[in-house]
Write an enzyme that holds these catalytic residues in place. Structure first.
Site, PDB file in Angstrom:
ATOM      1  N   TYR A  37     -68.376  -3.485 -10.152  1.00  0.00           N
ATOM      2  CA  TYR A  37     -68.192  -2.129  -9.653  1.00  0.00           C
ATOM      3  C   TYR A  37     -69.528  -1.396  -9.595  1.00  0.00           C
ATOM      4  O   TYR A  37     -70.544  -1.901 -10.098  1.00  0.00           O
ATOM      5  CB  TYR A  37     -67.197  -1.356 -10.531  1.00  0.00           C
ATOM      6  CG  TYR A  37     -67.741  -0.921 -11.874  1.00  0.00           C
ATOM      7  CD1 TYR A  37     -67.948  -1.834 -12.905  1.00  0.00           C
ATOM      8  CD2 TYR A  37     -68.065   0.408 -12.104  1.00  0.00           C
ATOM      9  CE1 TYR A  37     -68.461  -1.425 -14.127  1.00  0.00           C
ATOM     10  CE2 TYR A  37     -68.585   0.828 -13.329  1.00  0.00           C
ATOM     11  CZ  TYR A  37     -68.779  -0.099 -14.336  1.00  0.00           C
ATOM     12  OH  TYR A  37     -69.308   0.305 -15.537  1.00  0.00           O
ATOM     13  N   LYS A 151     -72.810  -5.741 -13.567  1.00  0.00           N
ATOM     14  CA  LYS A 151     -71.948  -4.564 -13.740  1.00  0.00           C
ATOM     15  C   LYS A 151     -70.505  -5.013 -13.530  1.00  0.00           C
ATOM     16  O   LYS A 151     -69.887  -4.758 -12.495  1.00  0.00           O
ATOM     17  CB  LYS A 151     -72.366  -3.453 -12.771  1.00  0.00           C
ATOM     18  CG  LYS A 151     -71.896  -2.070 -13.205  1.00  0.00           C
ATOM     19  CD  LYS A 151     -72.671  -0.984 -12.510  1.00  0.00           C
ATOM     20  CE  LYS A 151     -72.068   0.388 -12.690  1.00  0.00           C
ATOM     21  NZ  LYS A 151     -72.107   0.943 -14.043  1.00  0.00           N
ATOM     22  N   GLU A 183     -78.663  -0.406 -25.633  1.00  0.00           N
ATOM     23  CA  GLU A 183     -78.401   0.695 -24.689  1.00  0.00           C
ATOM     24  C   GLU A 183     -77.170   1.456 -25.164  1.00  0.00           C
ATOM     25  O   GLU A 183     -76.612   1.151 -26.215  1.00  0.00           O
ATOM     26  CB  GLU A 183     -78.189   0.145 -23.277  1.00  0.00           C
ATOM     27  CG  GLU A 183     -77.019  -0.813 -23.156  1.00  0.00           C
ATOM     28  CD  GLU A 183     -76.804  -1.347 -21.741  1.00  0.00           C
ATOM     29  OE1 GLU A 183     -77.218  -0.696 -20.760  1.00  0.00           O
ATOM     30  OE2 GLU A 183     -76.194  -2.431 -21.629  1.00  0.00           O
ATOM     31  N   LEU A 207     -77.670  -3.420 -18.948  1.00  0.00           N
ATOM     32  CA  LEU A 207     -77.532  -3.176 -17.521  1.00  0.00           C
ATOM     33  C   LEU A 207     -78.790  -2.422 -17.087  1.00  0.00           C
ATOM     34  O   LEU A 207     -79.149  -1.411 -17.705  1.00  0.00           O
ATOM     35  CB  LEU A 207     -76.293  -2.313 -17.241  1.00  0.00           C
ATOM     36  CG  LEU A 207     -76.067  -2.060 -15.752  1.00  0.00           C
ATOM     37  CD1 LEU A 207     -75.510  -3.309 -15.085  1.00  0.00           C
ATOM     38  CD2 LEU A 207     -75.138  -0.877 -15.524  1.00  0.00           C
TER      39      LEU A 207
END
Ligand SMILES: Cc1ncc(COP(=O)(O)O)c(C=O)c1O
Length: 290
Positions: A37, A151, A183, A207
């Site tokens: 996505y 993702k 993250e 990511l």
């Protein structure tokens, strides 16, 4: 928050105030999270940083061997048409999902399967007051798989970490894997020490956020030294400033971690400088509004 009524579903537009799109129970996105996505920002109804989002979308598809049945140019036309069909002129985001489509349930996928595509718009203001005041974060174990660079729809560890953080009074969860800060649950993370920026390198463990990449370029322009290297929780607690970056939260200061204040406990000057540079970019995007 309800989405705008007209949604892109496959190659057509569906007015959900009249009819709901039909999704098969054997849709692989539902059963396996077998898909990817993107979330793209709109300011005054204009796309912000669309191209790098498309580059990442196509990379994610390639990495999981998901072959689109439409060209990139066609996808871009559909996204612009989605904005037009909804006459959307505000601040918001487009959620776009591509999954491996419908197939009798089986772990083994058919690479020729026709993917399911859908996209919709949600109105979302810039989070100006949190950007001014900063947010609290809680550290959580990073139990995700080893391809966080994709993702993917599989967000269960992110969902659980963010919920756990929220229950402890925090807005974001800061992931830690083997003592290394990676993250946020839905954002990238930066710290500032002695005037320089530090962030985890763009490996398979994070990511590579579009705002992360954009902020690195802003830092370059502002001549702020950048180090893409690993660091631990102690470095975070001893940092002068910290912030998260993401498409909807932009440059979001983290002023407390696990109850301990970062620096002076308020957003710092480098964070503010990057926010200001980001806001200039937003202004430029708005200039293209109809
Ligand atoms: C795990 C994770 N890291 C980082 C980000 C930030 O990426 P971007 O800047 O492209 O929104 C997100 C955004 O959803 C995310 O889910």
């Amino acid at each position: 928050m309800r989405h705008e009524p007209i949604v892109l579903f496959g190659d057509s537009f569906v007015d959900t105030s009249v009819q709901q799109p039909y999704i098969s129970l054997e849709e692989r996105g539902l059963q396996f999270g077998d898909g990817i996505y993107e979330v793209v920002r709109l300011y005054s109804g204009v796309f912000h940083l669309l191209e790098p989002h498309l580059v990442r979308l196509y990379r994610s598809m390639e990495e999981i061997e998901l072959k689109p049945t439409f060209s990139k140019a066609q996808l871009v036309r559909w996204l612009y048409e989605l904005v037009e069909q909804n006459q959307f002129r505000g601040d918001g985001m487009i959620y776009l999902q591509i999954s491996r489509g419908v197939q009798p349930r089986n772990h083994i996928y058919d690479p020729q399967n026709v993917p399911t595509l859908y996209a919709y718009i949600v109105g979302k203001e810039r989070p100006l007051s949190s950007m001014q005041q900063g947010i609290k974060a809680c550290s959580e174990q990073d139990i995700r798989w080893l391809r966080c660079d994709i993702k993917s729809l599989n967000l269960l560890p992110n969902v659980m970490a963010r919920t756990s953080a929220e229950r402890k009074g925090c807005t974001e969860a800061l992931f830690v894997r083997n003592g290394i800060v990676t993250e946020g649950s839905h954002s990238n993370f930066f710290l500032v020490k002695n005037g320089a920026l530090y962030t985890h390198p763009a490996t398979h463990l994070i990511l590579n956020g579009i705002v992360r990449q954009y902020v690195l370029s802003l830092a370059h322009t502002l001549e702020i030294p950048v180090h893409e290297e690993m660091f631990g929780l102690r470095d975070v607690l001893q940092a002068d400033e910290c912030f998260f970056t993401a498409t909807t939260s932009e440059v979001m200061p983290m002023v407390q971690l696990d109850g301990t204040a970062i620096g002076t406990g308020v957003p710092g000057p480098i964070t503010y400088a990057l926010q200001e540079a980001f806001s200039e970019g937003v202004k430029n995007t708005r200039l293209h509004a109809l």
